[in-house]
Each structure stands twice: as C-alpha cells, then as structure tokens.
Design a protein around this motif. Structure first.
Motif, short mmCIF file in Angstrom:
data_model
loop_
_atom_site.label_atom_id
_atom_site.label_comp_id
_atom_site.label_asym_id
_atom_site.label_seq_id
_atom_site.Cartn_x
_atom_site.Cartn_y
_atom_site.Cartn_z
N GLU A 175 -4.66 6.44 -2.03
CA GLU A 175 -4.17 5.15 -1.52
C GLU A 175 -4.17 4.16 -2.66
OE1 GLU A 175 -5.27 3.22 2.44
OE2 GLU A 175 -6.50 2.12 0.98
N ILE A 176 -3.00 3.60 -2.93
CA ILE A 176 -2.87 2.61 -4.00
C ILE A 176 -2.51 1.27 -3.37
CG2 ILE A 176 -1.66 2.00 -6.12
CD1 ILE A 176 -1.16 4.99 -6.52
N GLN A 177 -3.36 0.28 -3.60
CA GLN A 177 -3.11 -1.06 -3.06
C GLN A 177 -2.81 -2.00 -4.22
OE1 GLN A 177 -6.50 -2.20 -0.67
NE2 GLN A 177 -5.67 -1.13 1.10
N ALA A 178 -1.70 -2.71 -4.09
CA ALA A 178 -1.29 -3.70 -5.09
C ALA A 178 -1.18 -5.04 -4.40
CB ALA A 178 0.04 -3.29 -5.71
N ARG A 179 -1.79 -6.07 -5.02
CA ARG A 179 -1.73 -7.41 -4.43
C ARG A 179 -1.58 -8.44 -5.53
NH1 ARG A 179 -6.60 -5.31 -3.30
NH2 ARG A 179 -6.20 -5.25 -1.10
N ILE A 180 -0.89 -9.51 -5.20
CA ILE A 180 -0.71 -10.61 -6.13
C ILE A 180 -2.08 -11.25 -6.38
CG2 ILE A 180 0.30 -12.91 -6.47
CD1 ILE A 180 2.43 -10.81 -6.61
N ALA A 181 -2.41 -11.42 -7.67
CA ALA A 181 -3.66 -12.10 -8.04
C ALA A 181 -3.37 -13.53 -8.48
CB ALA A 181 -4.38 -11.33 -9.14
N SER A 182 -2.25 -13.71 -9.21
CA SER A 182 -1.85 -15.06 -9.62
C SER A 182 -0.39 -15.00 -10.08
CB SER A 182 -2.74 -15.61 -10.74
OG SER A 182 -2.53 -14.90 -11.93
N THR A 183 0.21 -16.16 -10.16
CA THR A 183 1.60 -16.25 -10.63
C THR A 183 1.71 -17.33 -11.69
OG1 THR A 183 2.13 -17.79 -8.84
CG2 THR A 183 2.66 -15.46 -8.46
N GLY A 184 2.71 -17.14 -12.54
CA GLY A 184 3.11 -18.16 -13.50
C GLY A 184 4.51 -18.61 -13.11
N ARG A 185 5.26 -19.10 -14.08
CA ARG A 185 6.64 -19.53 -13.77
C ARG A 185 7.49 -18.34 -13.35
NH1 ARG A 185 11.68 -20.07 -15.09
NH2 ARG A 185 11.67 -18.88 -17.01
N SER A 186 7.47 -17.27 -14.14
CA SER A 186 8.26 -16.07 -13.81
C SER A 186 7.39 -14.81 -13.78
CB SER A 186 9.38 -15.89 -14.83
OG SER A 186 8.85 -15.73 -16.14
N THR A 240 0.85 -1.19 0.00
CA THR A 240 0.00 0.00 0.00
C THR A 240 0.88 1.24 0.00
OG1 THR A 240 -1.73 -1.15 1.24
CG2 THR A 240 -1.81 1.26 1.23
N LEU A 241 0.61 2.15 -0.93
CA LEU A 241 1.27 3.45 -0.98
C LEU A 241 0.21 4.51 -0.71
CD1 LEU A 241 3.44 3.15 -4.23
CD2 LEU A 241 4.07 2.53 -1.90
N ARG A 242 0.56 5.52 0.07
CA ARG A 242 -0.36 6.63 0.36
C ARG A 242 0.38 7.94 0.22
NH1 ARG A 242 -4.24 6.17 5.42
NH2 ARG A 242 -5.96 5.40 4.18
N PHE A 243 -0.30 8.93 -0.36
CA PHE A 243 0.28 10.26 -0.51
C PHE A 243 -0.82 11.24 -0.87
CE2 PHE A 243 0.66 7.76 -4.29
CZ PHE A 243 0.10 8.55 -5.26
N LEU A 244 -0.47 12.52 -0.89
CA LEU A 244 -1.42 13.56 -1.28
C LEU A 244 -1.22 13.90 -2.75
CD1 LEU A 244 -1.21 15.95 1.79
CD2 LEU A 244 -3.08 14.40 1.20
N ILE A 247 -0.78 -8.71 -11.00
CA ILE A 247 -0.97 -7.89 -9.81
C ILE A 247 -2.22 -7.02 -10.01
CG2 ILE A 247 0.04 -6.09 -8.37
CD1 ILE A 247 2.77 -7.33 -9.20
N HIS A 248 -3.13 -7.14 -9.08
CA HIS A 248 -4.34 -6.33 -9.12
C HIS A 248 -4.08 -5.06 -8.31
CE1 HIS A 248 -8.58 -5.27 -7.95
NE2 HIS A 248 -8.64 -5.35 -9.26
N VAL A 249 -4.37 -3.93 -8.92
CA VAL A 249 -4.12 -2.64 -8.28
C VAL A 249 -5.43 -1.87 -8.18
CG1 VAL A 249 -2.81 -0.49 -8.36
CG2 VAL A 249 -1.80 -2.59 -9.25
N THR A 250 -5.69 -1.32 -7.00
CA THR A 250 -6.85 -0.45 -6.82
C THR A 250 -6.36 0.89 -6.28
OG1 THR A 250 -7.26 -1.28 -4.59
CG2 THR A 250 -8.48 -2.32 -6.38
N VAL A 251 -7.03 1.95 -6.73
CA VAL A 251 -6.75 3.29 -6.26
C VAL A 251 -8.00 3.81 -5.58
CG1 VAL A 251 -6.07 5.63 -6.90
CG2 VAL A 251 -5.16 3.67 -8.19
N ALA A 252 -7.83 4.36 -4.40
CA ALA A 252 -8.92 5.01 -3.69
C ALA A 252 -8.44 6.41 -3.32
CB ALA A 252 -9.32 4.23 -2.45
N ALA A 253 -9.35 7.36 -3.31
CA ALA A 253 -8.96 8.73 -3.00
C ALA A 253 -10.10 9.46 -2.33
CB ALA A 253 -8.55 9.46 -4.28
N GLY A 254 -9.75 10.52 -1.64
CA GLY A 254 -10.76 11.34 -1.00
C GLY A 254 -10.12 12.40 -0.13
N ASP A 255 -10.97 13.18 0.48
CA ASP A 255 -10.55 14.26 1.37
C ASP A 255 -9.83 13.64 2.57
OD1 ASP A 255 -10.42 16.30 3.34
OD2 ASP A 255 -12.24 17.24 2.56
#
Length: 147
Positions: A64-75, A2-6, A79-87
């Motif tokens: 707020e950017i959240q990145a998570r492993i969704a599946s893997t192959g050999r190499s 998770t990365l967070r910034f303004l 990665i599924h990434v969601t962005v959320a934002a607000g005041d």
C-alpha cells in the motif's frame, strides 16, 4: 492518493526481496497521481529526498502506497509518500519505506504553472508541512556548498 497491489516475482532483487528501484518506481507513480490530482496539470518530478527503506518487501506482500500533499509553493508540491506491506491474509501492514518527493506542475510547453495552495489543518498535516519546510531549507543549504 492510495495505490494497492501485490508484489510480484518480477520485482525481486538477487536477495529475494523487492528491488529498491521497483519501490522507487511505485512511489513515483503514486506521488505523480497525487500531484496531478491536486494541481489538475501534468507534473514532473524535481527531487526525491530522504528516502528510507526501513523493512524489506517480499514477493506476495500486499503493498500500500499512500501519497499526500505536505506543502505547496507557487508551482511546486512536496508530497510525502509512505509504503506499507505485509501478508494479505493478515489484518495489518507494516511501514517499510517513506520519502518526500517534489513535483512541479507544468503546462503543455513545460513551463511551470501555479498550483492551489495547501493549508495544513490537522496536527499531522502541520507536522508534514514543517518536515517539508525543514528538508527544503536543508537542501538549499547543501546546494549552497556543493563543489
């Protein structure tokens, strides 16, 4: 990961909203951090797919950017990434953007190296894995008919 910034004024487009390219840069950075942490190797972006800009991000928003492993192959790693934002003074952030990014782990010479397998355990992880598999199959089918 998770990365967070303004969101800052230097990231706006002519319409006064955060530029889609800036969002894509932040998404790629979060996905890279996730892929590198999972694989313990340098990783390269192979594809970015199905990006959906649902709502605009405005200057001053907490992003707020959240990145998570969704599946893997050999190499490879999907990665599924969601962005959320607000005041930043509010209690909640709204989902603005999401996508699926594929990275490949590489060695010092740029050759692909194996990554640890991801085993989805929760119902949410299983849905993400199915989503990644479905998009991979759709991408392969489209690749087969490209001119």
């Amino acid at each position: 990961m998770t990365l967070r910034f303004l969101a800052e004024p230097g990231s706006v487009n002519f319409g006064g909203k955060v530029h889609g390219g800036a969002l894509m840069k932040w998404i790629d950075a979060a996905a890279y951090a996730c892929a590198a942490a999972w694989s313990r190797h340098y990783c390269v972006t192979v594809s970015v797919g199905n990006i959906q800009f649902r709502k605009p991000v405005v200057v001053g928003n907490l992003v707020e950017i959240q990145a998570r492993i969704a599946s893997t192959g050999r190499s490879s790693m999907h990665i599924h990434v969601t962005v959320a934002a607000g005041d930043p003074r509010a209690d909640t952030l709204e989902r603005t953007t999401d996508c699926l990014i594929v990275f490949v782990a590489v060695d010092g010479d740029g050759a692909p190296v194996p990554v640890p397998p991801f085993e989805p355990r929760t119902a949410h992880e299983q849905r993400l894995a199915r989503y990644a598999t479905d998009l991979k199959q759709a991408h392969q089918a489209l690749e087969a008919i490209k001119p």
